[in-house]
Design an enzyme around this catalytic site. Structure first.
Site, PDB file in Angstrom:
ATOM      1  CB  ALA A 293      45.029  33.137  54.573  1.00  0.00           C
TER       2      ALA A 293
ATOM      3  NE  ARG B  91      52.297  30.148  44.197  1.00  0.00           N
ATOM      4  CZ  ARG B  91      51.466  29.878  45.203  1.00  0.00           C
ATOM      5  NH1 ARG B  91      50.234  29.469  44.928  1.00  0.00           N
ATOM      6  NH2 ARG B  91      51.851  30.000  46.456  1.00  0.00           N
TER       7      ARG B  91
ATOM      8  CG  ASP C 224      51.757  36.066  55.896  1.00  0.00           C
ATOM      9  OD1 ASP C 224      51.268  35.202  56.644  1.00  0.00           O
ATOM     10  OD2 ASP C 224      51.618  36.057  54.662  1.00  0.00           O
TER      11      ASP C 224
ATOM     12  CD  GLU D  23      49.542  48.058  49.767  1.00  0.00           C
ATOM     13  OE1 GLU D  23      50.458  47.789  48.959  1.00  0.00           O
ATOM     14  OE2 GLU D  23      49.333  47.388  50.803  1.00  0.00           O
TER      15      GLU D  23
ATOM     16  NE  ARG E  32      47.698  33.848  49.056  1.00  0.00           N
ATOM     17  CZ  ARG E  32      47.855  33.973  50.367  1.00  0.00           C
ATOM     18  NH1 ARG E  32      47.474  35.094  50.957  1.00  0.00           N
ATOM     19  NH2 ARG E  32      48.365  33.007  51.097  1.00  0.00           N
TER      20      ARG E  32
END
Length: 433
Positions: free
Chosen positions: A334, A205, A321, A37, A124
């Site tokens: 997802a 959002r 993705d 990551e 998420r």
């Protein structure tokens, strides 16, 4: 945990939902795996995400703990009578009528879309927080931004990172999202599909306390998932945080380009949103007025303009993705990442897979089995997003046609047998082996 049953190692690049679920699944099938990551810790961008019947089935196929993590953080519609409702659809541009004693500007529900799981709102970040509890110590590497992958004389793949470090593996799975570096390595940095393209939609959002939302639009619409349709824009709402909060995502279509790429977000304002939705009915306007003065604004990019011609190259592969980033209008992106995980794990677990050549066959079979379905989703999501905004050719503002299209397309997404999907992939592998 039993001893490893494989003599190869898998490198998973990217620590979002796609990468973490793949690492968990492989680890629990005794396949050596390391998760890389680029950030200092696991993290997810975005807010609400939904999982349909296919996604829930894929969770169970991958690892029971993934399903249990989902159940722990999931918020469904608050009314027991609406547990199977995906969305109630309304004419968000209508000024309403006076048939409701509670609200003089009440809007009737035009039609309802249901499925076996209903609306399953998950934050998420909260979902990822639960997932990382399933990631064992020692298999994660942080601050590892991938630069390149090369092959040594002995066939090992060398991962080269921006900090100058290197690591070796036998297969690389790129789960590094919409701006995937691994995708660039697969298709070439100058290829049109190396980068996502703007769909000319963006979304505001916002989060509103449930009691205020109920005061603005009434209990039924606030407590359950709704899609407010209109010309050139639409707004979806659903409860999160165990029903304490209403999540609001308001989409607007624009002819303008997105000037901030590679950044996909910018700071927006409530006033901007109200300008974009000027002329809409009271449900939309009253909810927008309850949002914060500053709103995050998200550009909607996808891989629909230039679909990939392959998801794999040698022993490097794309999943989630990175392979098929989609707009969110189906609420299925997802879930398709989890389908990818289920299929990849089934192929890599196969007892016949031992050599580097076998691994190439695995990735080729994965590409064959996953590319058509996932790329269909990208195009269908664009189409239904336009249906919500009365822009789809041949559909326009015909609610019966909109309802028919959504039901048909949602059926393609939901009505699949994940175990058969995995078995079909193994049959493809057999042909290659």
């Amino acid at each position: 945990m039993a001893a490893s049953k494989k003599n190869f190692h898998v490198a998973v690049v990217g620590g979002g939902i796609a990468g973490v679920t793949l690492a968990i699944t492989l680890h629990h099938r005794n396949i050596p795996v390391t998760l890389y990551e680029q950030a200092p810790a696991f993290g997810e961008v975005g807010a609400g995400v939904s999982f349909g019947p296919n996604a829930v089935a894929a969770m169970k196929t991958c690892h029971q703990g993934i399903f249990e993590a989902f159940e722990k953080v999931c918020t469904r519609n608050m009314w027991s009578s609406k547990q199977n409702v995906w969305f109630d659809y309304l004419d968000g541009h209508s000024m309403g009528n006076s048939t409701s004693a509670q609200n003089s500007s009440h809007q009737d529900i035009a039609f309802t879309i249901s499925n076996s799981t209903g609306q399953t709102g998950v934050h998420r970040a909260h979902f990822l927080d639960e997932l990382i509890r399933l990631v064992p110590d020692g298999i994660s590497r942080f601050n590892k931004r991938l630069d390149d992958v090369t092959e040594r004389e002995d066939g090992k793949l060398v991962l080269k990172f921006a900090d100058g470090s290197e690591d070796v593996t036998d297969v690389v799975i790129g789960c590094d999202g919409i701006k995937s570096r691994v995708r660039q390595l697969v298709v070439g940095e100058d290829h049109p599909s190396a980068n996502p393209t703007y769909t000319h939609k963006y979304a505001y959002r916002g989060l509103v306390p449930m009691d205020k939302a109920i005061g603005a639009i009434g209990e039924e619409l606030a407590s359950n998932s709704c899609m407010h349709m209109g010309p050139g824009g639409h707004m979806l709402t659903f409860p999160v945080n165990q029903g304490k909060t209403l999540n609001i995502v308001a989409f607007h279509t624009t002819p303008d380009s997105w000037a901030d790429y590679p950044r996909l977000t910018r700071q927006g304002t409530r006033d901007e949103a109200l300008r974009d939705f000027a002329g809409y009915g009271p449900n939309v306007i009253n909810l927008l007025k309850l949002t914060d003065e500053d709103l995050s604004l998200w550009a909607i990019f996808d891989l629909g303009e230039y679909p990939l011609s392959t998801f794999s190259k040698g022993r490097i592969c794309l999943s989630g993705d990175a392979a098929h980033a989609t707009s969110p209008h189906h609420g299925a992106g997802a879930g398709f990442c989890l389908e990818d995980t289920a299929v990849l794990a089934a192929l890599l677990e196969d007892d016949r897979v031992q050599t580097h050549k076998d691994l190439e066959h695995v990735l080729d079979a994965f590409d064959f089995c996953r590319r058509e379905r996932t790329q269909w989703l990208v195009q269908s999501s664009r189409f239904v997003g336009d249906c919500y905004e009365w822009r789809a050719e041949g559909i326009e503002r015909d609610f019966k046609k909109i309802e028919k299209e959504i039901n048909h397309r949602n059926g393609i997404i939901a009505n699949v047998d994940i175990d058969k999907m995995c078995e079909d992939a193994r049959q493809q592998l057999t042909q290659r082996l």
